[in-house]
Design an enzyme around this catalytic site. Structure first.
Site, PDB file in Angstrom:
ATOM      1  N   LYS A   1      29.185  42.880  49.754  1.00  0.00           N
ATOM      2  CA  LYS A   1      30.040  41.718  49.999  1.00  0.00           C
ATOM      3  C   LYS A   1      30.114  40.845  48.764  1.00  0.00           C
ATOM      4  O   LYS A   1      29.121  40.655  48.050  1.00  0.00           O
ATOM      5  CB  LYS A   1      29.474  40.914  51.181  1.00  0.00           C
ATOM      6  CG  LYS A   1      30.321  39.723  51.623  1.00  0.00           C
ATOM      7  CD  LYS A   1      29.681  39.045  52.827  1.00  0.00           C
ATOM      8  CE  LYS A   1      30.490  37.854  53.313  1.00  0.00           C
ATOM      9  NZ  LYS A   1      29.881  37.228  54.514  1.00  0.00           N
TER      10      LYS A   1
ATOM     11  N   SER B   1      32.745  36.829  58.519  1.00  0.00           N
ATOM     12  CA  SER B   1      33.367  36.821  57.206  1.00  0.00           C
ATOM     13  C   SER B   1      33.118  38.101  56.399  1.00  0.00           C
ATOM     14  O   SER B   1      33.740  38.304  55.353  1.00  0.00           O
ATOM     15  CB  SER B   1      32.847  35.628  56.403  1.00  0.00           C
ATOM     16  OG  SER B   1      31.438  35.718  56.222  1.00  0.00           O
TER      17      SER B   1
ATOM     18  N   SER C   1      28.675  36.536  61.062  1.00  0.00           N
ATOM     19  CA  SER C   1      29.563  37.131  60.065  1.00  0.00           C
ATOM     20  C   SER C   1      29.299  38.590  59.735  1.00  0.00           C
ATOM     21  O   SER C   1      30.105  39.214  59.041  1.00  0.00           O
ATOM     22  CB  SER C   1      29.519  36.306  58.766  1.00  0.00           C
ATOM     23  OG  SER C   1      30.108  35.049  58.964  1.00  0.00           O
TER      24      SER C   1
END
Length: 478
Positions: A31, A107, A131
């Site tokens: 990420k 996210s 997330s």
């Protein structure tokens, strides 16, 4: 990296190399909120466009030391602020299960989507209030949020430091467990005062009949069926758990894990996250003004509600930062932040009592409203809901809790996505998301996305929970 591992295998043999490097040659995507040395790290924001860190995040360094091969960075909501994967400054993430129709969740949207699409075997994400779990559920992969403090946050771009956790995603529980074992380490670099040995339990008791807490159809978070946590039969009790003690944790006679507590936890999480975000993002004001700007001008900019970030930071990010500044400033007299901290203490106490009565809590990941890419949602009957998901219902109309009502107007439109995930973040609990084998015919609007179950355990029982998940998987639950 891959060539060097190939040479190692040729020299020492595959068995010896595998013992030395548990993730030998496995591709891992990371990420974009995790620092990668000399590789651009943007956190999904134009503010960090072009920034190349001088070091790897601890989790990234450890996965590479274990033989994992970093193959790229994945998209995410800007500064991890979003639950649907739609706020990245470089464009939204598509859900491989239903491109252009259903959001991938956020996210850690890119990490889940990359695994689901077969682009990578494993991925790292971060979980602040759900997330890792939301995108894992909506993309149909396995996602794991470790206990708070079990993985170092050094090198993770901060959103809400008191709940941020680095977590793995993969196609199977075994893969996710292997990546977790590689990245678990002492969190001393990021201010943690506990070692991993202190956080993670040595509990090796794999009871074939664990006490399983479940929520029933009566566990409602709003005023209509679309906001129920789960209709009857949302997921079956798998064969592995036959004979286990099943406890309805929504029953008033249990430890008090009620819809009201869950909604209060979600509201408290958003208040705390906004307050911490306003502090964490203050460091980036300097990147939004000219390098030659005077100190006095910089100070003025930092006091103008982040006006200098407009045009560089998206609306959702600005909104959350502005909320945090109001909570700590103009609305300080309402003591909403202090009340949220009090709710966090209440949640921690309640779940501690809860896990004296059960071993694992099984519940859905999100209320059954799947979000269409863009700005609309789909209710349980397939009807579009303009402007949001389950949170499109006015919170004040369906929840008479004084604290929730006090903050209702300040909550993000998609806040209800975190209803069933935020409590575990506030309490620092480990949580594992597993896709189920239910047919799409039973899903909202005939969605191709099967429902997922979230398994939550007491803090520190991370490896026990992963072993339970692996047994569920082996029993054919998925």
């Amino acid at each position: 990296k891959a060539r060097s591992l190939d040479r190692l295998v040729a020299t020492e043999g595959s068995d010896a190399a595998q013992l030395k490097y548990p993730l030998l040659g496995i591709p891992v995507a990371v990420k974009d909120t995790l620092c990668t040395k000399d590789i651009a790290t943007t956190a999904g924001s134009r503010v960090l466009d072009g920034w190349r860190p001088r070091y790897d995040a601890d989790a990234v360094a450890r996965l590479q030391a274990a033989g994992g091969v970093l193959i790229g960075k994945t998209a995410c909501d800007e500064f991890a602020m979003g639950s649907r994967g739609l706020t990245c400054a470089y464009g939204p993430t598509l859900n491989p299960r239903a491109p252009g129709l259903y959001a991938p969740g956020g996210s850690s949207s890119g990490s889940a989507a990359a695994v689901a699409a077969g682009v990578t075997t494993l991925a790292l994400g971060s979980d602040t209030g759900g997330s890792v779990r939301l995108p894992a559920a909506w993309c149909g992969v396995v996602g794991f949020k470790p206990s708070y403090g079990a993985v170092s946050r050094r090198g993770l771009v901060a959103y809400c430091s008191s709940t941020d956790v680095v977590g793995p995603l993969g196609a199977s529980v075994a893969q996710v467990a292997a990546l977790f074992d590689a990245i678990a380490c002492d969190d001393r670099h990021s201010g943690g005062d506990e070692t991993v040995a202190a956080v993670l339990s040595d509990d090796d008791d794999d009871d074939d009949r664990p006490r399983v807490g479940v929520v029933g159809a009566s566990f409602r978070l709003g005023g209509d069926a679309s906001t129920a946590a789960g209709p009857p039969g949302l997921f079956e009790v798998p064969p592995l758990l036959d004979g286990s003690t099943i406890v309805d944790v929504g029953d008033d006679n249990t430890a008090g894990f009620t819809p009201s507590l869950v909604r209060r936890a979600c509201a408290a999480y958003h208040v705390i996250a906004a307050a911490e975000a306003s502090s964490n993002l203050a460091r980036y004001v300097g990147r939004a003004v000219a390098p030659a700007t005077s100190v006095s001008a910089w100070r003025t900019a930092s006091q103008t509600n982040f006006a200098t970030l407009e045009g560089l930071v998206g609306a959702e990010c600005l909104r959350r930062v502005a909320l945090g500044r109001r909570l700590l400033g103009d609305r300080h007299e309402d003591a909403l932040y202090a009340r949220a901290v009090g709710v966090r203490a209440e949640v921690r106490a309640k779940v501690e009592t809860l896990f004296e009565q059960i071993d694992v809590l099984a519940l859905p990941v999100a209320p059954p409203a799947l979000v269409a890419s863009g700005s609309s949602a789909v209710a349980s009957d397939g009807t579009p809901i303009p402007g949001g998901g389950a949170a499109a219902t006015d919170v004040a109309d369906v929840d008479d809790d004084p604290f929730v009502a006090a903050v209702a107007d300040d909550l993000p439109v998609d806040f209800a996505d975190d209803d069933l995930t935020a409590f575990a973040s506030l309490a620092g609990l480990p949580a594992l998301v597993l896709p189920t084998r239910s047919s799409s015919a039973n899903q909202p609007g005939g969605s191709p996305i099967a429902p997922a179950v979230q398994l939550v355990a007491a803090r520190g029982r991370d490896r026990w929970l992963l072993r339970l998940g692996a047994r569920l998987e082996a029993a054919g639950w998925r």
